[in-house]
Design a protein around this motif. Sequence first.
Motif, PDB file in Angstrom:
ATOM      1  N   GLN A  73      18.904 -57.758  23.224  1.00 16.73           N
ATOM      2  CA  GLN A  73      19.242 -56.352  23.434  1.00 16.73           C
ATOM      3  C   GLN A  73      18.779 -55.913  24.815  1.00 16.73           C
ATOM      4  OE1 GLN A  73      17.339 -54.021  20.375  1.00 16.73           O
ATOM      5  NE2 GLN A  73      18.943 -54.422  18.867  1.00 16.73           N
ATOM      6  N   THR A  74      19.572 -55.078  25.450  1.00 19.29           N
ATOM      7  CA  THR A  74      19.166 -54.574  26.758  1.00 19.29           C
ATOM      8  C   THR A  74      19.553 -53.109  26.899  1.00 19.29           C
ATOM      9  OG1 THR A  74      19.213 -55.048  29.133  1.00 19.29           O
ATOM     10  CG2 THR A  74      21.310 -55.177  27.963  1.00 19.29           C
ATOM     11  N   ASN A  75      18.750 -52.394  27.670  1.00 18.09           N
ATOM     12  CA  ASN A  75      19.085 -51.026  28.071  1.00 18.09           C
ATOM     13  C   ASN A  75      18.448 -50.779  29.428  1.00 18.09           C
ATOM     14  OD1 ASN A  75      16.345 -50.320  27.663  1.00 18.09           O
ATOM     15  ND2 ASN A  75      16.738 -49.717  25.528  1.00 18.09           N
ATOM     16  N   SER A  76      18.434 -49.556  29.872  1.00 13.15           N
ATOM     17  CA  SER A  76      17.911 -49.262  31.206  1.00 13.15           C
ATOM     18  C   SER A  76      16.405 -49.475  31.311  1.00 13.15           C
ATOM     19  CB  SER A  76      18.247 -47.821  31.596  1.00 13.15           C
ATOM     20  OG  SER A  76      17.686 -46.914  30.650  1.00 13.15           O
ATOM     21  N   ASP A  77      15.714 -49.505  30.172  1.00 15.07           N
ATOM     22  CA  ASP A  77      14.252 -49.607  30.186  1.00 15.07           C
ATOM     23  C   ASP A  77      13.726 -51.018  29.949  1.00 15.07           C
ATOM     24  OD1 ASP A  77      13.896 -46.837  30.581  1.00 15.07           O
ATOM     25  OD2 ASP A  77      14.209 -46.486  28.432  1.00 15.07           O
ATOM     26  N   PHE A  78      14.409 -51.801  29.119  1.00 15.23           N
ATOM     27  CA  PHE A  78      13.865 -53.112  28.769  1.00 15.23           C
ATOM     28  C   PHE A  78      14.968 -54.068  28.329  1.00 15.23           C
ATOM     29  CE2 PHE A  78      13.645 -50.578  24.832  1.00 15.23           C
ATOM     30  CZ  PHE A  78      14.304 -51.409  23.940  1.00 15.23           C
ATOM     31  N   HIS A  79      14.599 -55.350  28.288  1.00  9.88           N
ATOM     32  CA  HIS A  79      15.435 -56.364  27.636  1.00  9.88           C
ATOM     33  C   HIS A  79      14.574 -57.034  26.581  1.00  9.88           C
ATOM     34  CE1 HIS A  79      19.007 -59.010  27.461  1.00  9.88           C
ATOM     35  NE2 HIS A  79      18.134 -59.794  26.846  1.00  9.88           N
ATOM     36  N   LEU A  80      15.160 -57.232  25.416  1.00  5.37           N
ATOM     37  CA  LEU A  80      14.435 -57.778  24.273  1.00  5.37           C
ATOM     38  C   LEU A  80      15.154 -59.024  23.768  1.00  5.37           C
ATOM     39  CD1 LEU A  80      13.053 -55.773  21.279  1.00  5.37           C
ATOM     40  CD2 LEU A  80      14.757 -57.539  20.841  1.00  5.37           C
ATOM     41  N   LEU A  81      14.373 -60.038  23.433  1.00  4.47           N
ATOM     42  CA  LEU A  81      14.926 -61.302  22.952  1.00  4.47           C
ATOM     43  C   LEU A  81      14.152 -61.752  21.719  1.00  4.47           C
ATOM     44  CD1 LEU A  81      16.617 -63.931  23.217  1.00  4.47           C
ATOM     45  CD2 LEU A  81      14.917 -64.739  24.874  1.00  4.47           C
ATOM     46  N   VAL A  82      14.887 -62.113  20.657  1.00  2.00           N
ATOM     47  CA  VAL A  82      14.290 -62.670  19.444  1.00  2.00           C
ATOM     48  C   VAL A  82      14.826 -64.085  19.267  1.00  2.00           C
ATOM     49  CG1 VAL A  82      13.996 -62.457  16.952  1.00  2.00           C
ATOM     50  CG2 VAL A  82      14.093 -60.393  18.375  1.00  2.00           C
ATOM     51  N   MET A  83      13.922 -65.026  19.065  1.00  2.00           N
ATOM     52  CA  MET A  83      14.307 -66.437  18.985  1.00  2.00           C
ATOM     53  C   MET A  83      13.418 -67.161  17.980  1.00  2.00           C
ATOM     54  SD  MET A  83      12.534 -67.701  22.537  1.00  2.00           S
ATOM     55  CE  MET A  83      12.485 -66.076  23.271  1.00  2.00           C
ATOM     56  N   ASP A  84      13.733 -68.428  17.740  1.00  2.49           N
ATOM     57  CA  ASP A  84      12.887 -69.249  16.884  1.00  2.49           C
ATOM     58  C   ASP A  84      11.482 -69.357  17.462  1.00  2.49           C
ATOM     59  OD1 ASP A  84      14.433 -70.216  14.649  1.00  2.49           O
ATOM     60  OD2 ASP A  84      15.608 -71.385  16.080  1.00  2.49           O
ATOM     61  N   TYR A  85      10.518 -69.434  16.563  1.00  2.00           N
ATOM     62  CA  TYR A  85       9.134 -69.706  16.963  1.00  2.00           C
ATOM     63  C   TYR A  85       8.794 -71.130  16.564  1.00  2.00           C
ATOM     64  CZ  TYR A  85       4.041 -69.776  16.786  1.00  2.00           C
ATOM     65  OH  TYR A  85       2.723 -70.116  16.949  1.00  2.00           O
ATOM     66  N   LEU A  86       8.367 -71.925  17.525  1.00  2.00           N
ATOM     67  CA  LEU A  86       7.951 -73.297  17.261  1.00  2.00           C
ATOM     68  C   LEU A  86       6.437 -73.319  17.084  1.00  2.00           C
ATOM     69  CD1 LEU A  86      10.131 -75.260  19.854  1.00  2.00           C
ATOM     70  CD2 LEU A  86      10.624 -74.770  17.449  1.00  2.00           C
ATOM     71  N   ASP A  87       5.998 -73.668  15.892  1.00  2.00           N
ATOM     72  CA  ASP A  87       4.573 -73.633  15.565  1.00  2.00           C
ATOM     73  C   ASP A  87       3.898 -74.935  15.999  1.00  2.00           C
ATOM     74  OD1 ASP A  87       2.153 -72.817  14.629  1.00  2.00           O
ATOM     75  OD2 ASP A  87       2.601 -73.170  12.508  1.00  2.00           O
ATOM     76  N   GLY A  88       3.906 -75.149  17.302  1.00  2.00           N
ATOM     77  CA  GLY A  88       3.247 -76.320  17.871  1.00  2.00           C
ATOM     78  C   GLY A  88       2.392 -75.887  19.046  1.00  2.00           C
ATOM     79  N   GLU A  89       2.108 -76.826  19.928  1.00  2.00           N
ATOM     80  CA  GLU A  89       1.337 -76.517  21.132  1.00  2.00           C
ATOM     81  C   GLU A  89       2.092 -77.007  22.351  1.00  2.00           C
ATOM     82  OE1 GLU A  89      -3.049 -76.725  21.384  1.00  2.00           O
ATOM     83  OE2 GLU A  89      -2.882 -77.852  19.514  1.00  2.00           O
ATOM     84  N   SER A  90       1.907 -76.308  23.445  1.00  2.00           N
ATOM     85  CA  SER A  90       2.539 -76.764  24.675  1.00  2.00           C
ATOM     86  C   SER A  90       1.859 -78.046  25.151  1.00  2.00           C
ATOM     87  CB  SER A  90       2.455 -75.698  25.763  1.00  2.00           C
ATOM     88  OG  SER A  90       1.122 -75.561  26.221  1.00  2.00           O
TER      89      SER A  90
END
Length: 238
Positions: A73-90
């Motif tokens: 989602q985007t508007n003049s104030d922000f952009h928002l992103l929802v995605m999978d969460y990988l429950d690991g470590e970098s």
Amino acid sequence: MFEITDWLKHQTAYGQQVIVLGKNVFLIQEIKSANWHKLKIAFDESDKYLLSQEALWLRRSAQSQSVKCYLSQTNSDFHLLVMDYLDGESLSDFLKGNRQLDMRSIMSSLCNKLNQLHEQGIVHNDIKPSNIIVMENESHLIDLASAGWINHNYSSKRFKSYTPAFILPEPYLPEMYMTKVDWYAYFLILDLLKSGTVLSLNESNQRAFFEHQQVLIRSYLFERKLEVFLFKQLNSIV
């Protein structure tokens, strides 16, 4: 001003529980599946653009990659992103902790993930340990904000984001998106896992770099087919 609790009140797919992962990064729980998803939000123009690019390339790479985009989602104030969460470590966190790793499995799976991405015509363009999540000795790529189509010009990006330590240096860096940029970073990570340091390529050490990498690839004892494939990618860098 964005308030995640207010935003969640209007989202029928998600519960009200929020876990803060970092600055402007949260976990929210999907009601139907009970899975946790990662929500990222950006406010600056450059950050908003990069987040929108991440959403775009997550969708384009969905056939081959582990992380899926659920909402952008985007508007003049922000952009928002929802995605999978990988429950690991970098991979970078593993390296900081000096913990034992199954290096061959991690780098074999990373090779497969990269090759699958390239077969879709996509270059990641920001391969580095912090963009690799390790789960059960398998590698998963994240953060595709810098990605692009193979052979497309870099100038197509309004804002650029890359990591100098892992990018192919001048004069070898192409003006277009090419897979050798990802493979160069891959070879540096091979080195980093084995020795804790990297031998970077430059005009004065080209032969030494290639000989070093050939020895390094053999030291991993990959399956012969994978070893041959990696030698081919190494030879494509210059």
